[in-house]
Design a protein around this motif. Structure first.
Motif, PDB file in Angstrom:
ATOM      1  N   GLY A 267       6.537   6.769  86.929  1.00 21.25           N
ATOM      2  CA  GLY A 267       5.228   6.194  86.579  1.00 21.25           C
ATOM      3  C   GLY A 267       4.088   7.146  86.912  1.00 21.25           C
ATOM      4  N   MET A 268       4.175   7.775  88.093  1.00 20.48           N
ATOM      5  CA  MET A 268       3.116   8.722  88.465  1.00 20.48           C
ATOM      6  C   MET A 268       3.162   9.970  87.584  1.00 20.48           C
ATOM      7  SD  MET A 268       3.573   8.824  92.582  1.00 20.48           S
ATOM      8  CE  MET A 268       2.551  10.284  92.768  1.00 20.48           C
ATOM      9  N   GLY A 269       4.376  10.493  87.419  1.00 27.03           N
ATOM     10  CA  GLY A 269       4.542  11.767  86.715  1.00 27.03           C
ATOM     11  C   GLY A 269       4.200  11.691  85.242  1.00 27.03           C
ATOM     12  N   SER A 270       4.184  10.486  84.687  1.00 28.92           N
ATOM     13  CA  SER A 270       3.843  10.340  83.268  1.00 28.92           C
ATOM     14  C   SER A 270       2.357  10.592  83.023  1.00 28.92           C
ATOM     15  CB  SER A 270       4.182   8.933  82.768  1.00 28.92           C
ATOM     16  OG  SER A 270       5.527   8.676  83.036  1.00 28.92           O
ATOM     17  N   ASP A 271       1.580  10.564  84.051  1.00 29.14           N
ATOM     18  CA  ASP A 271       0.174  10.966  83.950  1.00 29.14           C
ATOM     19  C   ASP A 271       0.160  12.491  83.879  1.00 29.14           C
ATOM     20  OD1 ASP A 271      -2.441  11.789  84.522  1.00 29.14           O
ATOM     21  OD2 ASP A 271      -2.837   9.998  85.733  1.00 29.14           O
ATOM     22  N   SER A 272      -0.303  13.030  82.754  1.00 27.76           N
ATOM     23  CA  SER A 272      -0.200  14.489  82.585  1.00 27.76           C
ATOM     24  C   SER A 272      -1.011  15.238  83.641  1.00 27.76           C
ATOM     25  CB  SER A 272      -0.614  14.902  81.176  1.00 27.76           C
ATOM     26  OG  SER A 272      -1.943  14.481  80.960  1.00 27.76           O
ATOM     27  N   ARG A 273      -1.966  14.569  84.269  1.00 27.18           N
ATOM     28  CA  ARG A 273      -2.710  15.260  85.332  1.00 27.18           C
ATOM     29  C   ARG A 273      -1.858  15.432  86.570  1.00 27.18           C
ATOM     30  NH1 ARG A 273      -7.484  11.204  85.892  1.00 27.18           N
ATOM     31  NH2 ARG A 273      -5.624   9.892  85.824  1.00 27.18           N
ATOM     32  N   ILE A 274      -0.863  14.563  86.731  1.00 29.88           N
ATOM     33  CA  ILE A 274       0.009  14.658  87.909  1.00 29.88           C
ATOM     34  C   ILE A 274       1.259  15.461  87.572  1.00 29.88           C
ATOM     35  CG2 ILE A 274       1.408  13.314  89.550  1.00 29.88           C
ATOM     36  CD1 ILE A 274      -0.691  11.067  89.276  1.00 29.88           C
ATOM     37  N   GLY A 275       1.951  15.110  86.486  1.00 33.40           N
ATOM     38  CA  GLY A 275       3.155  15.846  86.075  1.00 33.40           C
ATOM     39  C   GLY A 275       4.371  15.390  86.852  1.00 33.40           C
ATOM     40  N   SER A 276       5.521  15.415  86.184  1.00 30.33           N
ATOM     41  CA  SER A 276       6.712  14.832  86.808  1.00 30.33           C
ATOM     42  C   SER A 276       7.481  15.803  87.689  1.00 30.33           C
ATOM     43  CB  SER A 276       7.639  14.293  85.715  1.00 30.33           C
ATOM     44  OG  SER A 276       7.961  15.350  84.842  1.00 30.33           O
ATOM     45  N   ARG A 277       7.185  17.100  87.612  1.00 27.17           N
ATOM     46  CA  ARG A 277       8.006  18.055  88.371  1.00 27.17           C
ATOM     47  C   ARG A 277       7.594  18.071  89.838  1.00 27.17           C
ATOM     48  NH1 ARG A 277       7.632  23.351  84.895  1.00 27.17           N
ATOM     49  NH2 ARG A 277       9.409  24.059  86.093  1.00 27.17           N
ATOM     50  N   PHE A 278       8.580  18.366  90.682  1.00 27.01           N
ATOM     51  CA  PHE A 278       8.359  18.399  92.136  1.00 27.01           C
ATOM     52  C   PHE A 278       7.956  17.041  92.688  1.00 27.01           C
ATOM     53  CE2 PHE A 278       9.021  22.641  93.887  1.00 27.01           C
ATOM     54  CZ  PHE A 278       9.483  23.233  92.728  1.00 27.01           C
TER      55      PHE A 278
END
Ligand code: NAD
Ligand code: UGA
Length: 475
Positions: A267-278
């Motif tokens: 859910g967090m990583g789907s925000d492109s400002r956050i990103g799912s990697r790491f």
């Protein structure tokens, strides 16, 4: 494309240090058409490299060494001769953590002092090692103190962002190349070094190494001041470490309220400002870089008058992850003394044989200190682990995953090797004494593990247990 253009203008490059970064940089500079002398003060290492050995486990390294060794790439212990011949000198020696936490720059200083005597015509000295901001000025000063004339050198920063395990791919297909140089001649020479990647011509070559994306339009090439480039490296590593600690902190909250950190991370990583990697929760980050670089960044900030408190929290969360993993093991097995524990993983992450600051090694040490018997397996890091922790009556190195699990009271997954994520669960279940798995890297689906009959503990996710069998005649 014209083959001459595709090859690009060739330079003579010296790379000092033939460890993870020096060796990869050297072989990749040869790959993009330069003539490279890779120097190391470790005679044994150099002789092994000259003899055709491959000292580290790294994808595509054997192929590239075979392609370039003895042709565009030579190995030597003669630093002075290499510095004399080269137009560009990359420093890629170690910058380990000193006992007080700062980066130990003595290896950098030692080679800078030596090369000063060989700067008779204009050369660029490049910091490739990870160093604190302002190191650039210290290197220039040291060169001057040792007889080099200002007009004969520039010192620049070209930090390296490769990851172990995918080092060659990262080098040849980088997200960005950062060059921090304060003069135009130095910037021009570095553009020449990276020209085949900047103009994309390398990726048109029929023999180019395939990579994860199409870079024929050229890589992202950033020119900055030397100080900014030094800061970009420390800040990038510290930020990535912070991202891991952040999700690990969130995973602790997930455990307390009984939800799944992987759902939260998606859910967090789907925000492109956050990103799912790491954003993979686990037993914490390790390796030769994040731990020392987070600490070194904190220390340099402190020395220039800034208290970078946030980095202390990043470290504390990281340390606590391993402690909480051990706590989980105790809650799963009640007492640990005399128990037989299988351990999958010794490297600090999957895809490498590097065990420096490996959380997996930390776990093995804790188990031994608690009086457990340990059977450990890693696809690549056994030799290095054995040299650090020799086998004895408490510690055995297993021949494969099932051998590690054989007769174990619990099996711990502590390194994210892809092959650990697809084990034959029936076979594993049969091999073990108790069906208890602690997954410090969240490689499995809890429901699948419960269905396979395991008591499955992971990080930031609820405990999964096999449904209780209702025997015939039971009330
Ligand atoms: P390493 O320990 O694997 O290799 C360093 C090499 O330098 C050794 O082989 C050593 O013998 C040699 N050396 C030391 N002093 C020398 C001298 N005076 N002359 C010649 N050789 C000398 O280290 P590494 O992992 O390659 O890291 C090197 C630097 O790159 C560090 O600053 C590190 O933070 C940075 N870095 C590492 C990685 C990584 O993934 N390992 C990635 C990016 C940046
Ligand atoms: C890291 C950086 O990713 C590189 O960009 C950098 O060049 C390098 O450090 C360096 O300066 O030496 P590396 O240490 O090879 O590369 O490995 P990573 O893939 O970054 O993993 C570091 C640690 O973090 C491992 O222990 C890994 O298991 C852990 N990790 C990583 C997590 O726990 N969760 C994640 O989501 C990602």
């Amino acid at each position: 494309m014209d083959s001459q253009l595709a090859k690009g203008p060739s330079l003579t490059i010296a790379v000092i240090g033939s460890g993870y970064v020096g060796l990869i940089a050297a072989v990749c500079f040869a790959e993009i058409g330069h003539s490279v002398i890779c120097v190391d003060s470790d005679r044994e290492k150099v002789e092994a490299l000259q003899a055709g050995e491959v000292p580290i486990y790294e994808d595509q390294l054997p192929e590239l060494l075979t392609r370039h060794r003895g042709r565009g790439l030579v190995f030597s212990t003669d630093l002075l001769a290499a510095a004399r011949k080269a137009q560009v000198i990359f420093i890629a020696v170690g910058t380990p953590q000193s006992p007080t936490g700062e980066a130990d720059l003595s290896y950098v200083e030692a080679c800078v002092r030596e090369i000063a005597s060989e700067l008779h015509e204009y050369k660029v000295v490049v910091e490739k090692s990870t160093v604190p901001v302002l190191t650039n000025q210290w290197i220039s000063r040291t060169l001057r103190f040792n007889g080099a004339k200002d007009e004969n050198f520039d010192v620049i920063s070209n930090p390296e962002f490769l990851r172990e395990g995918t080092a060659i791919e990262d080098f040849l297909y980088p997200d960005r190349i950062v060059v921090g140089a304060d003069t135009e001649p130095a910037r021009a020479l570095l553009r020449q070094v990276y020209q085949p990647l900047i103009d994309g011509s390398y990726y048109f070559r029929p023999d180019h190494l395939p990579g994860p994306r199409d870079l024929r339009a050229g890589v992202c090439y950033l020119e900055t001041s030397a100080k900014s480039a030094e800061l970009i490296k420390h800040a990038s590593n510290a930020f990535l470490a912070m991202k891991i600690s952040f999700i690990n902190a969130v995973s602790n909250i997930c455990e307390l309220v009984g939800t799944d950190v992987q759902e939260v991370a998606i859910g967090m990583g789907s925000d492109s400002r956050i990103g799912s990697r790491f954003l993979n929760a686990g037993i914490g980050y390790g390796g030769s870089c994040f731990p020392k670089d987070v600490r070194a960044f904190y220390k340099i900030a402190e020395s220039i008058g800034y208290d970078f408190d946030l980095l202390r929290a990043v470290e504390t969360i990281n340390e606590n992850q391993r402690l909480s993993f051990m706590k989980k093991l105790r809650s799963a097995l009640w007492t640990l003394k005399g128990k037989h524990i299988g351990v999958l993983g010794l490297a600090f992450k999957g895809g490498t044989d590097d065990i420096r600051e490996s959380p997996a090694i930390g776990v093995v040490k804790s188990l031994l200190a608690e009086g457990c018997r340990v059977s450990a397996y890693d696809p690549a890091a056994m030799e290095k682990a054995h040299a650090l922790l020799p086998a004895d009556e408490s510690l055995r190195y297993a021949s494969d995953e099932f051998d590690a699990a054989r007769d174990a009271h619990a099996l711990l997954v502590v390194t994210e090797w892809p092959q650990f994520a697809s084990l034959d669960l029936d076979r594993l279940h049969q091999a073990m004494r108790y069906p208890v798995i602690l997954d410090g890297r969240n490689l499995y689906d809890p429901k699948q593990m419960a269905a396979a009959g395991f008591h499955y503990y992971s990080m930031g996710r609820p405990l999964a247990e096999p449904s209780l069998r209702v025997h015939a005649g039971a009330e």
